[in-house]
Motif scaffolding. Structure first.
Motif, PDB file in Angstrom:
ATOM      1  N   TYR A  59      -6.637  -5.314  -3.013  1.00  0.00           N
ATOM      2  CA  TYR A  59      -6.857  -5.043  -1.592  1.00  0.00           C
ATOM      3  C   TYR A  59      -8.024  -4.085  -1.384  1.00  0.00           C
ATOM      4  O   TYR A  59      -8.922  -4.340  -0.577  1.00  0.00           O
ATOM      5  N   THR A  89      -3.153   3.625  -1.987  1.00  0.00           N
ATOM      6  CA  THR A  89      -3.052   3.616  -0.524  1.00  0.00           C
ATOM      7  C   THR A  89      -3.897   2.515   0.094  1.00  0.00           C
ATOM      8  O   THR A  89      -3.660   2.119   1.243  1.00  0.00           O
ATOM      9  N   GLY A  90      -4.910   2.049  -0.634  1.00  0.00           N
ATOM     10  CA  GLY A  90      -5.791   1.019  -0.092  1.00  0.00           C
ATOM     11  C   GLY A  90      -6.675   1.522   1.027  1.00  0.00           C
ATOM     12  O   GLY A  90      -7.191   0.730   1.824  1.00  0.00           O
ATOM     13  N   ARG A 134       0.851  -1.201   0.000  1.00  0.00           N
ATOM     14  CA  ARG A 134       0.000   0.000   0.000  1.00  0.00           C
ATOM     15  C   ARG A 134       0.882   1.245   0.000  1.00  0.00           C
ATOM     16  O   ARG A 134       1.846   1.340   0.735  1.00  0.00           O
ATOM     17  N   GLU A 136      -0.749   5.141   5.511  1.00  0.00           N
ATOM     18  CA  GLU A 136      -1.325   5.199   4.172  1.00  0.00           C
ATOM     19  C   GLU A 136      -2.693   5.881   4.144  1.00  0.00           C
ATOM     20  O   GLU A 136      -3.057   6.536   3.162  1.00  0.00           O
TER      21      GLU A 136
END
Length: 273
Positions: free
Chosen positions: A107, A63-64, A6, A19
């Protein structure tokens, strides 16, 4: 930085190394990229700013951050609603879904759309940690409504208010109120409210007569503030300078607006209201 695949900010343990917080920067910046791009007539500058928007989308996807994704959706809705190109109300959701499905990554898609088994377990675990930390935060607020438990003491004193595993507040209002008192939490909410009240008060001005640069800045600041407060619903952002920077910009905008109105009202054949 990179945290289990991420995208995160530079440095290990730095202020933006998380993140989710890193995603907030892009969310806050996107309204300025759009509205300032709409303001400038120079095509290179205009499309240069607009070209940065899908890059910011992609960064948020990397960044997820589910909170960043939700906040991004809210910000893009604001842009579509306030844009002079009303066709964007239809175009933006379609493009957003297409880009997310093509670039969102496994993700983030799993968190947002779900997958059999894993998503249910992850969602329940996340919801439970939020519930536990918010419950502990409200207990701190009730027992210490005036002074709070002290800045930075949320995790340190967590075990005094909950038997669960310690987690950060995951909410800026709760963080403010639990650590520095409920008056601080109220002031935080009032600051957010002031962005909206100022925005709607300035909408009374005739946009055709009003300075287009000030209008673009107003939309940029308001959109950024909306994005920040959406992210702050899921994150601890009390000590991050983005909010205070926007407050400075808002104060400058208010001053420039008043000066512009006074100048226009002194002209015999012009009015801004």
């Amino acid at each position: 930085g990179n945290f289990y695949g991420r995208l995160a900010g530079p440095g290990y343990g730095g202020i933006y190394s998380d993140e989710n917080v890193f995603a907030m920067i892009f969310v806050v910046a996107i309204p300025a990229l759009y509205f300032m791009g709409a303001y400038y007539k120079n095509l290179i500058l205009k499309f240069g700013l607009w070209a940065a928007i899908p890059a910011a989308w992609h960064a948020i996807f990397l960044t997820g951050s589910l909170g960043g994704l939700i906040s991004l959706g809210v910000v893009m809705g604001f842009i579509a609603f306030r844009s002079k190109m009303k066709l964007l109300i239809i175009i933006i959701p379609i493009v957003f879904v297409i880009v997310f499905l093509s670039q969102g990554g496994g993700y983030l898609k799993e968190k947002a759309l779900g997958s059999a088994g894993n998503r249910d377990i992850t969602s329940l675990r996340t919801a439970q940690t939020r519930f536990d930390s918010w419950t502990a935060g409200f207990r701190m607020m009730i027992e210490h409504p005036i002074t709070g438990v002290g800045p930075g003491n949320f995790l340190r004193l967590y075990s005094d208010f909950s038997n669960t595993r310690p987690y950060v507040a995951h909410n800026t209002f709760i963080q403010f109120s639990a650590e520095t008192g409920m008056l601080s939490g109220l002031m935080y909410l009032l600051l957010g409210w002031s962005f909206l009240t100022t925005y709607y008060r300035q909408r009374r001005y005739n946009s055709e007569n009003f300075d287009p640069f000030l209008l673009a800045v107003k939309e940029s600041i308001t959109g950024g503030a909306i994005g920040f407060y959406c992210c702050a619903t899921f994150l601890n952002l009390a000590t991050y300078e983005i909010l205070y920077l926007m407050l400075v910009y808002k104060a400058l905008l208010d001053r420039l607006t008043k000066e512009y109105i006074l100048h226009q009202s002194s002209q015999p054949m012009e009015t801004v209201i």
